[in-house]
Design a protein around this motif. Structure first.
Motif, PDB file in Angstrom:
ATOM      1  N   MET A   1     -18.029 -20.568  34.460  1.00  0.00           N
ATOM      2  CA  MET A   1     -19.108 -21.257  33.766  1.00  0.00           C
ATOM      3  C   MET A   1     -18.555 -22.324  32.840  1.00  0.00           C
ATOM      4  SD  MET A   1     -21.465 -18.227  32.391  1.00  0.00           S
ATOM      5  CE  MET A   1     -21.765 -16.804  33.377  1.00  0.00           C
ATOM      6  N   TYR A   2     -19.386 -23.174  32.443  1.00  0.00           N
ATOM      7  CA  TYR A   2     -19.397 -23.615  31.069  1.00  0.00           C
ATOM      8  C   TYR A   2     -18.356 -24.596  30.613  1.00  0.00           C
ATOM      9  CZ  TYR A   2     -20.486 -18.814  32.053  1.00  0.00           C
ATOM     10  OH  TYR A   2     -20.842 -17.681  32.667  1.00  0.00           O
ATOM     11  N   LYS A  84     -22.220  -8.114  38.475  1.00  0.00           N
ATOM     12  CA  LYS A  84     -22.194  -9.451  37.874  1.00  0.00           C
ATOM     13  C   LYS A  84     -20.998  -9.586  36.937  1.00  0.00           C
ATOM     14  CE  LYS A  84     -24.798 -12.717  35.051  1.00  0.00           C
ATOM     15  NZ  LYS A  84     -23.737 -13.137  34.150  1.00  0.00           N
ATOM     16  N   GLU A  88     -17.703 -12.118  37.073  1.00  0.00           N
ATOM     17  CA  GLU A  88     -17.233 -13.021  36.012  1.00  0.00           C
ATOM     18  C   GLU A  88     -15.732 -12.842  35.803  1.00  0.00           C
ATOM     19  OE1 GLU A  88     -19.291 -15.109  35.642  1.00  0.00           O
ATOM     20  OE2 GLU A  88     -21.311 -14.347  35.290  1.00  0.00           O
ATOM     21  N   HIS A  91     -14.151 -14.738  38.498  1.00  0.00           N
ATOM     22  CA  HIS A  91     -14.209 -16.185  38.232  1.00  0.00           C
ATOM     23  C   HIS A  91     -13.079 -16.592  37.291  1.00  0.00           C
ATOM     24  CE1 HIS A  91     -18.832 -16.193  39.115  1.00  0.00           C
ATOM     25  NE2 HIS A  91     -18.092 -15.802  40.131  1.00  0.00           N
ATOM     26  N   ASP A 142     -26.367 -18.410  32.980  1.00  0.00           N
ATOM     27  CA  ASP A 142     -25.823 -18.622  34.327  1.00  0.00           C
ATOM     28  C   ASP A 142     -26.502 -19.812  34.993  1.00  0.00           C
ATOM     29  OD1 ASP A 142     -25.290 -15.648  33.683  1.00  0.00           O
ATOM     30  OD2 ASP A 142     -23.944 -16.085  35.350  1.00  0.00           O
ATOM     31  N   GLU A 171     -22.612 -17.290  42.021  1.00  0.00           N
ATOM     32  CA  GLU A 171     -23.446 -17.420  40.828  1.00  0.00           C
ATOM     33  C   GLU A 171     -24.941 -17.221  41.081  1.00  0.00           C
ATOM     34  OE1 GLU A 171     -22.945 -17.486  37.713  1.00  0.00           O
ATOM     35  OE2 GLU A 171     -20.850 -18.020  37.495  1.00  0.00           O
ATOM     36  N   HIS A 174     -26.445 -14.130  40.147  1.00  0.00           N
ATOM     37  CA  HIS A 174     -26.457 -13.889  38.703  1.00  0.00           C
ATOM     38  C   HIS A 174     -27.754 -14.395  38.074  1.00  0.00           C
ATOM     39  CE1 HIS A 174     -21.764 -13.941  38.577  1.00  0.00           C
ATOM     40  NE2 HIS A 174     -22.250 -13.065  39.428  1.00  0.00           N
TER      41      HIS A 174
HETATM   42 FE   LIG Z   1     -22.238 -15.897  36.311  1.00  0.00          FE
END
Ligand SMILES: [Fe+2]
Ligand SMILES: [Fe+2]
Lengths: 331, 94
Positions: A1-2, A84, A88, A91, A142, A171, A174
């Motif tokens: 993510m992010y 989930k 992560e 990920h 998400d 994703e 999620h």
């Molecule tokens: Fe996620």
């Protein structure tokens, strides 16, 4: 993510004009850059920082949700949340490997996270206070991550782009499981609906801050765009997210907590969009700089995991050494 | 600084009939743990039925700086391609 809201990127670079022009020509031709290719120092540094922040965000992002696994209201919800959170973690690992191809070690990155030197997405410095927060996090956090990660699948750096393709595939469950949780609450009792609205009220603004400062304020964005690390500006992605999310909230009968939000025909090249009210950037920077409710807890939890895992790492190494010795003796 | 564990490259065969394909890398103390970690990290959704792990240090790679000398010579050998040869249409597909 992010990593859209990359904090403190520095794309300055010292190579000569001919080298930079040749590199830019490869980028403009949509060639992917691979680990051993010649690249400007600024490109390498920006990517190490961005992929590192991204990886740390995945790992720290396990904490606010992991916090609710034992309290999930049904076995179905518990299995989904567990899957989930495990995703992560995966990920984070894909991303750490991608960063390592640029010459930074996993140990260096871990130490930077634990010492507080490395940043991660500010969103995870907010607490998950109720079960509704778990729904809202999946839906909004998400959801925002997906908006940001889809263009990263076309990032000019090959290993990062490949990691993102894998991440994006995972994703969408999620976000859907999050929305389903919120929908169940929104269709439940008055108290459950109020719980969903309360969580939306608390997470809305931090979620739209995830896209980072306004384009006019993000100093290093332009270089990242030219190098095709980023494909869209912070404001463009934020707008996309808002336009996608507001109707989803309306469907649930929930209200986005932005009294200034209006439909503006002029947005999105005349196609119209939701114009949001002013964002409290003081709050954003306060949390980035460590003033969020959970900043200390998050790092404390990561340190605890690292320290308490020390014997496992030692045992694994000792076991590996023993097996290797036995194998040698047998040969 | 913490002691580094070895890096492994992971290859997965999506299903029989296809080759193993590089999917990424991971750290592990030995090959047994590398296989277990590869299973958890890279096959959570039925991505394959076979995994190879190879120590990254065992891979010898060509040098991208010498890619021109290495691969360029094949570009002008157009006679290696079927379209280089002229066969009359009457002969039919060949
Ligand atoms: Fe996620
Ligand atoms: Fe993720």
């Amino acid at each position: 993510m992010y990593s859209q809201g990359l904090i403190g990127a520095d794309g300055r670079t010292k190579e000569d004009a001919a080298f930079l022009a040749a590199f830019q020509a490869r980028i403009d031709a949509e060639e992917k850059i691979e680990p051993k290719d010649a690249m400007p120092e600024g490109y390498r540094r920006t990517l190490i920082r961005q992929i590192g922040q991204h990886a740390h965000s995945e790992i720290v992002g396990m904490l606010p949700e992991g916090n609710w696994i034992t309290r999930a209201p049904s076995l179905r919800r518990k299995a989904a949340l567990l899957a989930k959170v495990q995703d992560e973690g995966g990920h984070g690992l894909y991303l750490y490997s991608a960063a390592e191809t640029l010459g930074v070690s996993r140990e260096e990155m871990t130490e930077e996270l634990l010492s507080g030197k490395a940043k991660y997405s500010s969103i995870f410095n907010y607490p998950t206070l109720s079960w509704a927060d778990i729904g809202i996090v999946g839906w909004l956090v998400d959801g925002a991550a997906i908006m940001n990660q889809i263009p990263l699948c076309r990032c000019s750096y090959g290993p990062y782009a490949r990691a993102m393709i894998r991440v994006c595939k995972e994703e969408s469950f999620h976000q859907r499981q999050g929305y389903e949780i919120v929908m169940t609450l929104a269709r439940g009792t008055e108290a459950q609906k109020a719980m969903a609205q309360d969580a939306l009220n608390r997470w809305w603004w931090p979620s739209i801050m995830m896209f980072g400062p306004h384009d006019s304020e993000s100093a290093h964005s332009e270089q990242s765009m030219a190098w095709k690390i980023k494909r869209f500006s912070n404001d463009a992605l934020r707008q996309k997210f808002i336009d996608a999310t507001v109707p989803q909230a309306e469907f649930l009968g929930l209200t986005v907590p932005d009294p200034d939000m209006v439909w503006d025909e002029g947005l999105n090249d005349g196609k119209g969009g939701y114009r949001h009210g002013p964002i409290d950037w003081d709050e954003f920077w306060r949390v980035v700089k460590g003033g969020g409710v959970m900043n200390r807890d998050r790092i404390k939890a990561r340190k605890k995991a690292w320290d308490e895992g020390a014997w496992v790492r030692e045992a694994a190494r000792a076991h590996a050494a023993k097996r290797a010795a036995r194998k040698m003796a047998a040969e | 600084m913490a002691e580094a564990t070895a890096l492994w490259e992971v290859f997965i065969r999506p299903r029989n009939g296809l080759s193993h394909r590089h999917v990424g890398s991971l750290h592990a103390a030995d090959e047994v743990m590398a296989l277990q970690a590869a299973r958890d990290v890279y096959t959570r959704r039925g991505e394959g039925n076979s995994i190879w792990v190879v120590p990254s240090s065992a891979i010898t790679a060509s040098d991208p700086d010498h890619a021109d000398e290495m691969f360029e010579p094949t570009a002008d050998k157009i006679y290696r391609h079927p379209t280089f040869y002229e066969i009359p249409d009457e002969v039919g597909h060949m």
